[in-house]
Design a protein around this motif. Structure first.
Motif, PDB file in Angstrom:
ATOM      1  N   TYR A  61      62.392  41.211 -46.339  1.00  0.00           N
ATOM      2  CA  TYR A  61      61.443  40.506 -45.462  1.00  0.00           C
ATOM      3  C   TYR A  61      62.189  39.421 -44.683  1.00  0.00           C
ATOM      4  N   VAL A  62      61.848  39.294 -43.399  1.00  0.00           N
ATOM      5  CA  VAL A  62      62.445  38.228 -42.580  1.00  0.00           C
ATOM      6  C   VAL A  62      61.414  37.121 -42.357  1.00  0.00           C
ATOM      7  N   LEU A  63      61.791  35.907 -42.690  1.00  0.00           N
ATOM      8  CA  LEU A  63      60.991  34.736 -42.311  1.00  0.00           C
ATOM      9  C   LEU A  63      61.659  34.159 -41.077  1.00  0.00           C
ATOM     10  N   ASP A  64      60.956  34.193 -39.956  1.00  0.00           N
ATOM     11  CA  ASP A  64      61.582  33.783 -38.694  1.00  0.00           C
ATOM     12  C   ASP A  64      60.904  32.546 -38.114  1.00  0.00           C
ATOM     13  N   GLY A  65      61.722  31.642 -37.620  1.00  0.00           N
ATOM     14  CA  GLY A  65      61.273  30.336 -37.148  1.00  0.00           C
ATOM     15  C   GLY A  65      59.998  30.353 -36.336  1.00  0.00           C
ATOM     16  N   ASP A  66      60.025  31.015 -35.196  1.00  0.00           N
ATOM     17  CA  ASP A  66      58.885  30.939 -34.283  1.00  0.00           C
ATOM     18  C   ASP A  66      57.623  31.516 -34.921  1.00  0.00           C
ATOM     19  N   ASN A  67      57.788  32.607 -35.689  1.00  0.00           N
ATOM     20  CA  ASN A  67      56.618  33.240 -36.307  1.00  0.00           C
ATOM     21  C   ASN A  67      55.966  32.314 -37.329  1.00  0.00           C
ATOM     22  N   VAL A  68      56.789  31.708 -38.161  1.00  0.00           N
ATOM     23  CA  VAL A  68      56.255  30.842 -39.207  1.00  0.00           C
ATOM     24  C   VAL A  68      55.583  29.609 -38.609  1.00  0.00           C
ATOM     25  N   ARG A  69      56.099  29.177 -37.466  1.00  0.00           N
ATOM     26  CA  ARG A  69      55.515  27.988 -36.847  1.00  0.00           C
ATOM     27  C   ARG A  69      54.140  28.272 -36.235  1.00  0.00           C
ATOM     28  N   HIS A  70      53.785  29.555 -36.075  1.00  0.00           N
ATOM     29  CA  HIS A  70      52.434  29.883 -35.620  1.00  0.00           C
ATOM     30  C   HIS A  70      51.414  29.774 -36.743  1.00  0.00           C
TER      31      HIS A  70
ATOM     32  N   ARG B 293      61.385  22.706 -46.104  1.00  0.00           N
ATOM     33  CA  ARG B 293      60.915  22.672 -47.497  1.00  0.00           C
ATOM     34  C   ARG B 293      59.928  23.816 -47.754  1.00  0.00           C
ATOM     35  N   ARG B 294      59.000  24.008 -46.821  1.00  0.00           N
ATOM     36  CA  ARG B 294      58.012  25.088 -47.005  1.00  0.00           C
ATOM     37  C   ARG B 294      58.676  26.460 -46.956  1.00  0.00           C
ATOM     38  N   ILE B 295      59.641  26.608 -46.055  1.00  0.00           N
ATOM     39  CA  ILE B 295      60.346  27.899 -45.963  1.00  0.00           C
ATOM     40  C   ILE B 295      61.106  28.169 -47.263  1.00  0.00           C
ATOM     41  N   GLY B 296      61.740  27.129 -47.796  1.00  0.00           N
ATOM     42  CA  GLY B 296      62.481  27.274 -49.053  1.00  0.00           C
ATOM     43  C   GLY B 296      61.550  27.737 -50.169  1.00  0.00           C
ATOM     44  N   GLU B 297      60.394  27.093 -50.283  1.00  0.00           N
ATOM     45  CA  GLU B 297      59.437  27.462 -51.340  1.00  0.00           C
ATOM     46  C   GLU B 297      58.905  28.874 -51.107  1.00  0.00           C
ATOM     47  N   THR B 298      58.681  29.230 -49.845  1.00  0.00           N
ATOM     48  CA  THR B 298      58.177  30.582 -49.536  1.00  0.00           C
ATOM     49  C   THR B 298      59.252  31.614 -49.880  1.00  0.00           C
ATOM     50  N   ALA B 299      60.487  31.308 -49.504  1.00  0.00           N
ATOM     51  CA  ALA B 299      61.590  32.234 -49.798  1.00  0.00           C
ATOM     52  C   ALA B 299      61.710  32.428 -51.306  1.00  0.00           C
ATOM     53  N   LYS B 300      61.457  31.356 -52.050  1.00  0.00           N
ATOM     54  CA  LYS B 300      61.552  31.445 -53.511  1.00  0.00           C
ATOM     55  C   LYS B 300      60.516  32.438 -54.058  1.00  0.00           C
ATOM     56  N   LEU B 301      59.326  32.414 -53.501  1.00  0.00           N
ATOM     57  CA  LEU B 301      58.302  33.378 -53.926  1.00  0.00           C
ATOM     58  C   LEU B 301      58.752  34.808 -53.621  1.00  0.00           C
ATOM     59  N   PHE B 302      59.378  34.971 -52.448  1.00  0.00           N
ATOM     60  CA  PHE B 302      59.849  36.315 -52.083  1.00  0.00           C
ATOM     61  C   PHE B 302      60.976  36.782 -53.021  1.00  0.00           C
ATOM     62  N   VAL B 303      61.830  35.859 -53.404  1.00  0.00           N
ATOM     63  CA  VAL B 303      62.905  36.230 -54.345  1.00  0.00           C
ATOM     64  C   VAL B 303      62.278  36.627 -55.674  1.00  0.00           C
TER      65      VAL B 303
ATOM     66  N   THR C 174      66.105  34.386 -43.885  1.00  0.00           N
ATOM     67  CA  THR C 174      65.424  33.327 -43.138  1.00  0.00           C
ATOM     68  C   THR C 174      66.228  32.985 -41.885  1.00  0.00           C
ATOM     69  N   ALA C 175      65.527  32.848 -40.767  1.00  0.00           N
ATOM     70  CA  ALA C 175      66.193  32.576 -39.488  1.00  0.00           C
ATOM     71  C   ALA C 175      65.617  31.305 -38.869  1.00  0.00           C
ATOM     72  N   PHE C 176      66.160  30.183 -39.305  1.00  0.00           N
ATOM     73  CA  PHE C 176      65.705  28.863 -38.836  1.00  0.00           C
ATOM     74  C   PHE C 176      66.927  28.048 -38.457  1.00  0.00           C
ATOM     75  N   ILE C 177      66.799  27.250 -37.421  1.00  0.00           N
ATOM     76  CA  ILE C 177      67.947  26.410 -37.042  1.00  0.00           C
ATOM     77  C   ILE C 177      68.384  25.594 -38.261  1.00  0.00           C
ATOM     78  N   SER C 178      67.426  25.049 -38.977  1.00  0.00           N
ATOM     79  CA  SER C 178      67.676  24.184 -40.147  1.00  0.00           C
ATOM     80  C   SER C 178      68.884  23.283 -39.896  1.00  0.00           C
TER      81      SER C 178
END
Ligand SMILES: Nc1ncnc2c1ncn2[C@@H]1O[C@H](COP(=O)(O)OP(=O)(O)O)[C@@H](O)[C@H]1O
Ligand SMILES: [Mg+2]
Length: 205
Positions: free
Chosen positions: A60-69, A87-97, A105-109
């Motif tokens: 699964y890809v978590l992508d910046g612009d999509n998540v910001r919607h 922080r939210r992306i990290g926690e979401t990625a953890k659920l996916f793991v 994950t594709a975020f400038i971070s």
């Protein structure tokens, strides 16, 4: 928020992340792509996903612009909001793991501390920081979304690399020179890395 006094007790699942991932013949992990806007995070993450999907992986890809919607639609681009976004992306990625996925994950971070905090949510060997390295000149030349032009005209405030900082990773797990090499070579290098780190198993030949 501190949750220590909320009397929360975790329920242990009998189906573990390793059992979930094993159905697909790999380990679960997060590939954390970081880099400037236009460096190639989304392109590379989706191309790697395509390749993994074709070999039967659970991705699964978590992508910046999509998540910001959705999940992060209440956040803007101040450094504080960017931290909360990560922080939210990290926690979401953890659920996916935990779900047995290889999550990309594709975020400038842009800030090291935010990326480090994301890393700390995971066990060693589950989180890989992949630096999509392309100079600001190249990203600005590409300007695929026209955002650099807008930022130069002052129409976008707090634009990474122009009016907001980007802190290069000091010791990323992998550097991909997305400003110089082809997409195909970049994908190959990420897949080779995943084999090396035992996320993927060599395909039987
Ligand atoms: N090796 C590479 N990896 C990823 N993208 C590349 C590469 N070489 C050239 N590009 C191009 O760079 C651009 C990157 O855009 P994008 O993936 O949207 O960047 P980001 O998500 O980092 O903002 C695309 O037009 C893509 O075709
Ligand atoms: Mg992107």
């Amino acid at each position: 928020m501190n949750t220590t006094n909320l009397h929360l007790v975790r329920h242990a699942a009998t189906v573990t992340r390793h059992r979930r991932a094993a159905l697909f013949g790999h380990r679960s992990a997060v590939l954390w792509f970081t880099g400037l806007s236009g460096a190639g995070k989304s392109t590379l993450a989706h191309a790697v996903e395509e390749s993994l999907h074709q070999r039967g992986s659970h991705t699964y890809v978590l992508d910046g612009d999509n998540v910001r919607h959705g999940l992060c639609s209440d956040l803007r681009f101040s450094l504080e909001d960017r931290s909360e976004n990560i922080r939210r992306i990290g926690e979401t990625a953890k659920l996916f793991v935990d779900a047995g996925c290889i999550v990309l994950t594709a975020f400038i971070s842009p800030l090291r501390i935010d990326r480090e905090q994301a890393r700390r949510l995971f066990e060693v060997g589950d989180f890989f920081e992949i630096y999509c390295r392309a100079s600001i000149e190249i990203c600005e030349q590409r300007d695929i979304k026209g955002l650099y032009q807008k930022a130069r005209r002052g129409e976008i405030k707090e634009f990474t690399g122009i009016s907001s900082p980007y802190e290069e990773p000091i010791q990323p797990d992998l550097i991909i020179d997305t400003g110089a090499e082809s997409l195909e070579d970049s994908v190959e290098r990420v897949l080779a890395f995943l084999l090396l780190r035992d996320v993927l198993k060599p395909s039987p030949s």
